[in-house]
Write a protein that holds these residues in place. Structure first.
Motif, PDB file in Angstrom:
ATOM      1  N   ALA A 290       0.814  -1.220   0.000  1.00  0.00           N
ATOM      2  CA  ALA A 290       0.000   0.000   0.000  1.00  0.00           C
ATOM      3  C   ALA A 290       0.844   1.265   0.000  1.00  0.00           C
ATOM      4  O   ALA A 290       0.330   2.350  -0.307  1.00  0.00           O
ATOM      5  N   ALA A 291       2.115   1.172   0.313  1.00  0.00           N
ATOM      6  CA  ALA A 291       2.952   2.367   0.470  1.00  0.00           C
ATOM      7  C   ALA A 291       3.211   3.073  -0.853  1.00  0.00           C
ATOM      8  O   ALA A 291       3.259   4.303  -0.918  1.00  0.00           O
ATOM      9  N   GLY A 292       3.399   2.311  -1.929  1.00  0.00           N
ATOM     10  CA  GLY A 292       3.697   2.941  -3.210  1.00  0.00           C
ATOM     11  C   GLY A 292       4.987   3.736  -3.154  1.00  0.00           C
ATOM     12  O   GLY A 292       5.979   3.306  -2.557  1.00  0.00           O
ATOM     13  N   PRO A 293       5.003   4.943  -3.745  1.00  0.00           N
ATOM     14  CA  PRO A 293       6.236   5.756  -3.764  1.00  0.00           C
ATOM     15  C   PRO A 293       6.772   6.088  -2.375  1.00  0.00           C
ATOM     16  O   PRO A 293       7.968   6.321  -2.215  1.00  0.00           O
ATOM     17  N   ALA A 294       5.879   6.123  -1.364  1.00  0.00           N
ATOM     18  CA  ALA A 294       6.322   6.447  -0.006  1.00  0.00           C
ATOM     19  C   ALA A 294       7.284   5.408   0.549  1.00  0.00           C
ATOM     20  O   ALA A 294       8.010   5.675   1.510  1.00  0.00           O
ATOM     21  N   LEU A 295       7.327   4.220  -0.071  1.00  0.00           N
ATOM     22  CA  LEU A 295       8.244   3.172   0.380  1.00  0.00           C
ATOM     23  C   LEU A 295       9.694   3.627   0.289  1.00  0.00           C
ATOM     24  O   LEU A 295      10.543   3.165   1.054  1.00  0.00           O
ATOM     25  N   LEU A 296       9.984   4.542  -0.641  1.00  0.00           N
ATOM     26  CA  LEU A 296      11.350   5.017  -0.833  1.00  0.00           C
ATOM     27  C   LEU A 296      11.703   6.157   0.110  1.00  0.00           C
ATOM     28  O   LEU A 296      12.839   6.642   0.091  1.00  0.00           O
ATOM     29  N   LYS A 297      10.759   6.571   0.948  1.00  0.00           N
ATOM     30  CA  LYS A 297      10.995   7.686   1.857  1.00  0.00           C
ATOM     31  C   LYS A 297      10.988   7.271   3.317  1.00  0.00           C
ATOM     32  O   LYS A 297      11.704   7.838   4.140  1.00  0.00           O
ATOM     33  N   ARG A 298      10.156   6.294   3.661  1.00  0.00           N
ATOM     34  CA  ARG A 298      10.061   5.877   5.061  1.00  0.00           C
ATOM     35  C   ARG A 298       9.571   4.429   5.123  1.00  0.00           C
ATOM     36  O   ARG A 298       8.999   3.911   4.158  1.00  0.00           O
ATOM     37  N   ALA A 299       9.794   3.817   6.272  1.00  0.00           N
ATOM     38  CA  ALA A 299       9.378   2.424   6.463  1.00  0.00           C
ATOM     39  C   ALA A 299       7.878   2.363   6.721  1.00  0.00           C
ATOM     40  O   ALA A 299       7.365   3.040   7.626  1.00  0.00           O
ATOM     41  N   PRO A 300       7.136   1.594   5.938  1.00  0.00           N
ATOM     42  CA  PRO A 300       5.689   1.482   6.169  1.00  0.00           C
ATOM     43  C   PRO A 300       5.385   0.620   7.380  1.00  0.00           C
ATOM     44  O   PRO A 300       6.148  -0.293   7.715  1.00  0.00           O
ATOM     45  N   ARG A 301       4.281   0.913   8.044  1.00  0.00           N
ATOM     46  CA  ARG A 301       3.861   0.142   9.214  1.00  0.00           C
ATOM     47  C   ARG A 301       2.387  -0.222   9.104  1.00  0.00           C
ATOM     48  O   ARG A 301       1.588   0.596   8.636  1.00  0.00           O
ATOM     49  N   PRO A 302       2.019  -1.418   9.537  1.00  0.00           N
ATOM     50  CA  PRO A 302       0.589  -1.755   9.571  1.00  0.00           C
ATOM     51  C   PRO A 302      -0.139  -0.832  10.543  1.00  0.00           C
ATOM     52  O   PRO A 302       0.457  -0.300  11.481  1.00  0.00           O
ATOM     53  N   SER A 303      -1.417  -0.658  10.338  1.00  0.00           N
ATOM     54  CA  SER A 303      -2.202   0.190  11.225  1.00  0.00           C
ATOM     55  C   SER A 303      -2.370  -0.474  12.586  1.00  0.00           C
ATOM     56  O   SER A 303      -2.218  -1.692  12.729  1.00  0.00           O
ATOM     57  N   VAL A 304      -2.691   0.348  13.577  1.00  0.00           N
ATOM     58  CA  VAL A 304      -2.951  -0.181  14.918  1.00  0.00           C
ATOM     59  C   VAL A 304      -4.106  -1.161  14.880  1.00  0.00           C
ATOM     60  O   VAL A 304      -4.101  -2.199  15.565  1.00  0.00           O
ATOM     61  N   VAL A 305      -5.122  -0.857  14.068  1.00  0.00           N
ATOM     62  CA  VAL A 305      -6.285  -1.750  13.966  1.00  0.00           C
ATOM     63  C   VAL A 305      -5.858  -3.112  13.426  1.00  0.00           C
ATOM     64  O   VAL A 305      -6.269  -4.162  13.938  1.00  0.00           O
ATOM     65  N   ALA A 306      -5.027  -3.107  12.378  1.00  0.00           N
ATOM     66  CA  ALA A 306      -4.584  -4.373  11.792  1.00  0.00           C
ATOM     67  C   ALA A 306      -3.778  -5.194  12.794  1.00  0.00           C
ATOM     68  O   ALA A 306      -3.956  -6.412  12.901  1.00  0.00           O
ATOM     69  N   ARG A 307      -2.916  -4.534  13.555  1.00  0.00           N
ATOM     70  CA  ARG A 307      -2.105  -5.257  14.542  1.00  0.00           C
ATOM     71  C   ARG A 307      -2.975  -5.806  15.660  1.00  0.00           C
ATOM     72  O   ARG A 307      -2.771  -6.930  16.134  1.00  0.00           O
ATOM     73  N   THR A 308      -3.950  -5.005  16.082  1.00  0.00           N
ATOM     74  CA  THR A 308      -4.815  -5.442  17.178  1.00  0.00           C
ATOM     75  C   THR A 308      -5.639  -6.653  16.776  1.00  0.00           C
ATOM     76  O   THR A 308      -5.842  -7.583  17.579  1.00  0.00           O
ATOM     77  N   ARG A 309      -6.113  -6.662  15.541  1.00  0.00           N
ATOM     78  CA  ARG A 309      -6.900  -7.806  15.063  1.00  0.00           C
ATOM     79  C   ARG A 309      -6.094  -9.099  15.082  1.00  0.00           C
ATOM     80  O   ARG A 309      -6.641 -10.179  15.228  1.00  0.00           O
ATOM     81  N   ILE A 310      -4.806  -8.979  14.938  1.00  0.00           N
ATOM     82  CA  ILE A 310      -3.944 -10.163  14.966  1.00  0.00           C
ATOM     83  C   ILE A 310      -3.561 -10.532  16.389  1.00  0.00           C
ATOM     84  O   ILE A 310      -3.648 -11.701  16.799  1.00  0.00           O
ATOM     85  N   LEU A 311      -3.161  -9.526  17.174  1.00  0.00           N
ATOM     86  CA  LEU A 311      -2.572  -9.808  18.484  1.00  0.00           C
ATOM     87  C   LEU A 311      -3.603 -10.109  19.563  1.00  0.00           C
ATOM     88  O   LEU A 311      -3.332 -10.917  20.460  1.00  0.00           O
ATOM     89  N   ALA A 312      -4.765  -9.486  19.495  1.00  0.00           N
ATOM     90  CA  ALA A 312      -5.758  -9.701  20.560  1.00  0.00           C
ATOM     91  C   ALA A 312      -6.168 -11.170  20.671  1.00  0.00           C
ATOM     92  O   ALA A 312      -6.074 -11.768  21.760  1.00  0.00           O
TER      93      ALA A 312
END
Length: 614
Positions: A290-312
């Motif tokens: 999903a990062a597209g061109p932004a991948l070349l500027k900063r490290a992408p991170r999953p959203s808090v919602v996405a992480r919570t759905r996995i970790l909870a």
């Protein structure tokens, strides 16, 4: 292993923090304050460098968390030393080397003034960890300060193997605690691909940071498949070629980390950790996509919602699994006099030369260009040796173990690089049950107590795990890991081995690679096939020797022994010693090997000119 420094220390598992803190406090009850502080520092270091790893460690039983923090904090510190931009390459290499050498001294002393090493030393002694297996990983971290270039995926995967020893230490912790993270024996390739997927995910995530340092840690083979993509990435241009390359690699990483069969038959708590790791990596890859061109500027991170759905739900599964599994944390231990420590110096001091021959025999002097690189031996005649003496057949196999030791001693003394012994074939299961049991038990005992453990021998196993006792397989894999850094003789023992079976499995792996698009079917070469054999780096057999007065190769190393010189001797295996190996090598040195070429004509005997009619 490459750490992932964060500009934020957002805690992915803040909700159950009180519960975790209580467990951690109980885990370290009774320890000295300095040690507790050291482990807490390791926890903070792990959380800052890689919140995902920290979240996974929180899914482990509380008794294992401090040890995992220590391991990952040490890896993170080494990565930091290698990545520091305030010093040149030589200085950064020296800093990593100094840290690892200090660890050697601290392990011998049993303590350290450095808090991270203090925790790691305590972990190693408490949990019986052999940190010598981390030598390659630490060396790789030291070398990471240089610009890395990988010609193909094989070279890239070899670099990725530096992560395996760290993961294996965690697996050892689970085993020591009584909840082994046992991998299905037929899923070892899945395990390797999972590690590759984790590394590729990490590289894609850190692409912008690596490009800032002038690094592009992708194989040239992958870059060449998308012309122009390499230059575009290095110039920070988000072109169609760069986009296609990243999309292809993201899909490949997602395929590699999705290995559901890997956790079958595993303890549910350990399986939960690995399955959650796969889910987190897939979420990370979604963020890369999903990062597209932004991948070349900063490290992408999953959203808090996405992480919570996995970790909870993972935390709920973890709490249930470990609540039903009684685990205890061992108390502190004193350092052993010969504690295993990483680094060449420590490894060398633990090794010894082979014992001399009982009659004082010395190896012959063989010219280097006449010396075989690889000798393979069919150890035949154990049973007949015993029957000849009125003994049960299994007694012959016990006597044959001493002869195998003699071969290793002789190979080391004469300077042989590779020795392969045919110990148990896939056809040997047809023998009497007592004989088979004795053979396998002797192998297991020799791995634990044998006299070659402290020699400069890199031990490897070739064969199928099917039917073999689980403890024997684990012992074989353990010795492979323990001796992987040794540089003397490479000893490969073939157990439950069949040559046709080996070729069939390699062909199946190659077909799978072709189906996945990793190789082009119409361009498959012998080298492609060899890379899918169990030990791709095994050289061709120069000399194949069989004892026992039989003259056949019995399905032994058919791929590697195609051009081998054959040597047959009448003595039964228990009657041979290192002198017989030296004699076989001496005879080999006198042979002229042509590999299909015309024989050379000796200058001392010019050919007779054909007669002409007068």
């Amino acid at each position: 292993m490459r750490a992932t420094p964060q500009s934020t220390t957002a805690d992915l598992d803040a909700a159950p923090r009180a519960w975790q803190g209580q467990l951690t406090a109980r885990s370290l009850t009774g320890e000295d304050p300095a040690l507790r502080a050291a482990y807490r520092l390791c926890q903070r270091t792990t959380r800052v460098h890689d919140p995902a790893i920290h979240a996974l460690i929180q899914l482990m039983p509380a008794v294992l968390r401090p040890a995992c923090w220590a391991l990952w904090a040490a890896a993170s510190i080494l990565d930091d030393l290698a990545d520091q931009q305030d010093a040149g390459q030589a200085e950064r290499e020296a800093r990593v080397q100094a840290w690892t050498q200090a660890l050697q001294r601290d392990l011998a002393a049993g303590t350290s003034t450095d808090p991270v090493r203090h925790a790691l030393v305590d972990t190693a002694l408490r949990w019986h960890l052999d940190l010598s297996s981390l030598q390659v990983a630490m060396t790789s971290t030291r070398d990471d300060v240089r610009d890395r270039h990988f010609a193909d995926w094989a070279a890239w995967r070899a670099w990725c193997e530096a992560l395996v020893p760290w993961v294996d230490q965690v697996r050892h912790l689970f085993e020591q605690a009584g909840a082994p993270m046992t991998l299905r024996l037929d899923r070892q390739q899945d395990y390797k691909q999972f590690i590759d997927g984790a590394q590729l995910t990490d590289i894609l995530t850190d692409l912008s940071a690596d490009l800032t340092q002038g690094l592009l840690l992708l194989p040239q083979e992958a870059l060449d498949a998308f012309p122009g993509a390499e230059d575009d990435l290095r110039q920070r241009r988000w072109s169609p070629a760069a986009s296609a390359l990243i999309g292809d690699l993201t899909a490949l990483a997602r395929q590699w980390v999705t290995r559901p069969a890997m956790t079958r038959s595993m303890h549910p708590g350990a399986a939960n950790v690995l399955n959650t790791a796969a889910c987190l990596m897939r979420a990370q890859l979604d963020a890369v996509d999903a990062a597209g061109p932004a991948l070349l500027k900063r490290a992408p991170r999953p959203s808090v919602v996405a992480r919570t759905r996995i970790l909870a739900p993972a935390r709920i599964r973890s709490h249930l699994a470990w609540s039903l599994t009684p685990l205890t944390m061992p108390g502190p231990r004193r350092p052993a006099v010969n504690a295993s420590v990483p680094g060449p110096a420590a490894e060398d001091t633990a090794l010894r030369p082979p014992p001399p021959h009982r009659d004082g025999a010395k190896p012959p002097q063989i010219a280097a260009d006449r010396m075989p690189s690889h000798v393979a031996v069919i150890m035949d005649g154990n049973g007949r040796w015993a029957e000849q003496r009125g003994l049960p057949r299994f007694e012959g196999h016990r006597a044959g173990t001493a002869a195998a030791h003699e071969m290793v001693y002789g190979a080391l003394e004469i300077g042989l690089r590779h020795l392969t012994l045919y110990a148990f074939s896939t056809e040997n299961w047809k023998r009497d049950t007592e004989e088979v049991t004795t053979i396998l038990e002797a192998m297991r005992r020799d791995l634990d107590e044998g006299p070659i453990r402290d020699l400069d021998v890199r031990q490897r196993w070739s064969g199928r795990p099917d039917k073999l006792p689980e403890d024997l397989v684990q012992a074989l894999l353990r010795e492979e890991r323990r001796t992987r850094n040794r540089t003397g003789l490479t000893l490969t023992v073939c157990i439950n081995y069949g040559g046709r079976d080996e070729i069939t499995r390699a062909a199946a792996a190659l077909a799978q690679a072709a189906q996945a698009g990793d190789v082009a079917p119409h361009l498959i070469s012998e080298d492609d096939f060899a890379r899918h054999l169990p030990h791709p780096d095994m050289p061709d057999v120069d000399l194949l020797w069989r004892t026992g007065n039989e003259q056949r190769t019995s399905n032994f190393l058919p791929w590697h022994a195609t051009y081998a010189e054959l040597h047959f001797t009448p003595d039964y295996w228990p009657d041979v010693d290192r002198r017989d190996l030296w004699q076989a090598i001496t005879e080999y040195s006198r042979r002229q090997r042509r590999h299909g070429a015309a024989p050379l004509i000796s200058p001392r005997r010019p050919p007779t000119a054909p007669s002409r009619p007068i």
